[in-house]
Design a protein around this motif. Structure first.
Motif, PDB file in Angstrom:
ATOM      1  N   ILE A  69      -5.823  -0.869  14.860  1.00  0.00           N
ATOM      2  CA  ILE A  69      -5.709  -0.566  13.533  1.00  0.00           C
ATOM      3  C   ILE A  69      -4.364   0.269  13.497  1.00  0.00           C
ATOM      4  N   VAL A  70      -3.210   0.304  12.739  1.00  0.00           N
ATOM      5  CA  VAL A  70      -2.086   1.341  12.798  1.00  0.00           C
ATOM      6  C   VAL A  70      -1.833   1.171  11.114  1.00  0.00           C
ATOM      7  N   LEU A  71      -2.082   2.773  10.336  1.00  0.00           N
ATOM      8  CA  LEU A  71      -1.652   3.148   9.209  1.00  0.00           C
ATOM      9  C   LEU A  71      -0.157   3.506   9.993  1.00  0.00           C
ATOM     10  N   ASP A  72       0.581   3.319   8.626  1.00  0.00           N
ATOM     11  CA  ASP A  72       1.853   4.265   8.442  1.00  0.00           C
ATOM     12  C   ASP A  72       1.269   4.905   7.039  1.00  0.00           C
ATOM     13  N   GLU A  73       2.244   6.189   6.845  1.00  0.00           N
ATOM     14  CA  GLU A  73       2.309   7.360   5.857  1.00  0.00           C
ATOM     15  C   GLU A  73       0.367   7.427   5.164  1.00  0.00           C
ATOM     16  N   SER A  74       0.670   7.529   6.739  1.00  0.00           N
ATOM     17  CA  SER A  74      -0.978   8.521   6.502  1.00  0.00           C
ATOM     18  C   SER A  74      -1.916   9.254   5.152  1.00  0.00           C
ATOM     19  N   GLN A  75      -1.090   9.872   4.883  1.00  0.00           N
ATOM     20  CA  GLN A  75      -1.304  10.827   3.767  1.00  0.00           C
ATOM     21  C   GLN A  75      -1.772  10.437   2.710  1.00  0.00           C
ATOM     22  N   VAL A  76      -1.765   8.861   2.615  1.00  0.00           N
ATOM     23  CA  VAL A  76      -1.997   8.337   1.601  1.00  0.00           C
ATOM     24  C   VAL A  76      -3.306   8.211   1.739  1.00  0.00           C
ATOM     25  N   ILE A  77      -4.180   8.582   2.820  1.00  0.00           N
ATOM     26  CA  ILE A  77      -5.675   8.685   2.841  1.00  0.00           C
ATOM     27  C   ILE A  77      -6.193   9.896   3.282  1.00  0.00           C
ATOM     28  N   GLN A  95     -11.689   5.196   1.958  1.00  0.00           N
ATOM     29  CA  GLN A  95     -12.698   4.391   2.054  1.00  0.00           C
ATOM     30  C   GLN A  95     -13.386   3.151   2.624  1.00  0.00           C
ATOM     31  N   CYS A  96     -11.382   2.219   2.102  1.00  0.00           N
ATOM     32  CA  CYS A  96     -11.508   0.998   2.076  1.00  0.00           C
ATOM     33  C   CYS A  96     -10.576   1.217   3.475  1.00  0.00           C
ATOM     34  N   VAL A  97      -9.996   1.753   3.770  1.00  0.00           N
ATOM     35  CA  VAL A  97      -9.877   1.902   5.183  1.00  0.00           C
ATOM     36  C   VAL A  97     -10.913   1.914   6.302  1.00  0.00           C
ATOM     37  N   LEU A 118      -0.718 -10.155  14.902  1.00  0.00           N
ATOM     38  CA  LEU A 118       0.192  -9.330  13.564  1.00  0.00           C
ATOM     39  C   LEU A 118      -0.562  -9.527  11.810  1.00  0.00           C
ATOM     40  N   VAL A 119      -1.262  -8.394  11.325  1.00  0.00           N
ATOM     41  CA  VAL A 119      -0.936  -8.927   9.976  1.00  0.00           C
ATOM     42  C   VAL A 119      -0.307  -7.622   9.029  1.00  0.00           C
ATOM     43  N   ILE A 120       0.343  -7.806   8.334  1.00  0.00           N
ATOM     44  CA  ILE A 120       0.836  -6.128   7.433  1.00  0.00           C
ATOM     45  C   ILE A 120       0.467  -6.717   6.470  1.00  0.00           C
ATOM     46  N   THR A 121       0.134  -5.792   5.980  1.00  0.00           N
ATOM     47  CA  THR A 121      -0.349  -4.979   4.376  1.00  0.00           C
ATOM     48  C   THR A 121       0.041  -3.545   3.823  1.00  0.00           C
ATOM     49  N   SER A 122      -0.209  -4.046   2.499  1.00  0.00           N
ATOM     50  CA  SER A 122      -0.335  -2.362   1.492  1.00  0.00           C
ATOM     51  C   SER A 122      -1.648  -1.497   0.829  1.00  0.00           C
ATOM     52  N   TYR A 123      -1.738  -0.613   1.326  1.00  0.00           N
ATOM     53  CA  TYR A 123      -2.908  -0.355   1.063  1.00  0.00           C
ATOM     54  C   TYR A 123      -4.012  -0.441  -0.375  1.00  0.00           C
ATOM     55  N   GLY A 124      -2.912  -0.426  -1.514  1.00  0.00           N
ATOM     56  CA  GLY A 124      -3.314  -1.233  -2.542  1.00  0.00           C
ATOM     57  C   GLY A 124      -4.025  -2.811  -2.456  1.00  0.00           C
ATOM     58  N   THR A 125      -2.854  -3.414  -1.522  1.00  0.00           N
ATOM     59  CA  THR A 125      -3.716  -4.803  -1.104  1.00  0.00           C
ATOM     60  C   THR A 125      -4.875  -4.809  -0.430  1.00  0.00           C
ATOM     61  N   LEU A 126      -4.968  -4.238   0.168  1.00  0.00           N
ATOM     62  CA  LEU A 126      -5.957  -3.723   0.982  1.00  0.00           C
ATOM     63  C   LEU A 126      -6.989  -3.731   0.458  1.00  0.00           C
ATOM     64  N   TYR A 136       1.236 -12.453   9.932  1.00  0.00           N
ATOM     65  CA  TYR A 136       1.107 -12.797   9.020  1.00  0.00           C
ATOM     66  C   TYR A 136       1.173 -11.663   7.653  1.00  0.00           C
ATOM     67  N   VAL A 137       2.232 -11.910   7.080  1.00  0.00           N
ATOM     68  CA  VAL A 137       2.530 -10.857   5.660  1.00  0.00           C
ATOM     69  C   VAL A 137       1.447 -10.809   4.164  1.00  0.00           C
ATOM     70  N   HIS A 138       0.637 -10.396   3.971  1.00  0.00           N
ATOM     71  CA  HIS A 138      -0.802 -10.654   3.220  1.00  0.00           C
ATOM     72  C   HIS A 138      -0.311  -8.957   1.773  1.00  0.00           C
ATOM     73  N   ILE A 139       0.383 -10.146   1.065  1.00  0.00           N
ATOM     74  CA  ILE A 139       0.753  -9.373  -0.033  1.00  0.00           C
ATOM     75  C   ILE A 139       0.951 -10.495  -1.452  1.00  0.00           C
ATOM     76  N   GLY A 140       1.749 -10.027  -2.289  1.00  0.00           N
ATOM     77  CA  GLY A 140       1.894 -11.310  -3.827  1.00  0.00           C
ATOM     78  C   GLY A 140       0.738 -11.942  -3.994  1.00  0.00           C
ATOM     79  N   ASN A 141       1.089 -12.443  -5.378  1.00  0.00           N
ATOM     80  CA  ASN A 141       0.169 -13.197  -5.660  1.00  0.00           C
ATOM     81  C   ASN A 141      -0.399 -14.189  -5.705  1.00  0.00           C
ATOM     82  N   ASN A 142       1.017 -15.234  -4.253  1.00  0.00           N
ATOM     83  CA  ASN A 142       0.667 -16.072  -3.242  1.00  0.00           C
ATOM     84  C   ASN A 142      -0.519 -15.466  -1.932  1.00  0.00           C
ATOM     85  N   ARG A 143      -1.378 -14.709  -1.573  1.00  0.00           N
ATOM     86  CA  ARG A 143      -1.719 -14.506  -0.532  1.00  0.00           C
ATOM     87  C   ARG A 143      -2.647 -15.244  -0.688  1.00  0.00           C
ATOM     88  N   ARG A 144      -3.245 -15.239   1.052  1.00  0.00           N
ATOM     89  CA  ARG A 144      -4.288 -16.220   1.130  1.00  0.00           C
ATOM     90  C   ARG A 144      -5.802 -15.317   0.406  1.00  0.00           C
TER      91      ARG A 144
END
Length: 86
Positions: free
Chosen positions: A45-53, A62-64, A22-30, A2-10
């Motif tokens: 939970i797998v976080l990519d590009e962890s320099q973001v946090i 804090q959200c993560v 598997l659920v995929i989302t972005s840091y901003g959407t999270l 399930y990809v949880h992004i965009g304006n039509n996300r649940r």
């Protein structure tokens, strides 16, 4: 998957998460939907590009940290830069 992004996300994940491995989302959407995710427990939970946090005071970090999981992995291609908190 399930990809949880965009304006039509649940807006309610309770009824659909049991059907996905598997659920995929972005840091901003999270950040925007942290209430949907923070009351769930994930196996992994797998976080990519962890320099973001890397800044623990940031809203994204804090959200993560509100996410519950049996195991967590963070990956990055960015080397340690400034301090051991990076």
């Amino acid at each position: 998957m399930y990809v949880h992004i965009g304006n039509n996300r649940r807006k309610n994940l309770q009824d659909i998460l049991p059907y996905y491995d598997l659920v995929i989302t972005s840091y901003g959407t999270l950040r925007n939907d942290i209430q949907l995710f923070s009351d769930k427990e994930f196996n992994t939970i797998v976080l990519d590009e962890s320099q973001v946090i890397k800044n623990p005071a940031s809203q994204t970090a804090q959200c993560v940290m509100k996410l519950k999981a049996k195991q967590r992995f963070v990956i990055t291609g960015t080397p340690v830069e400034n301090s051991i908190t990076d």
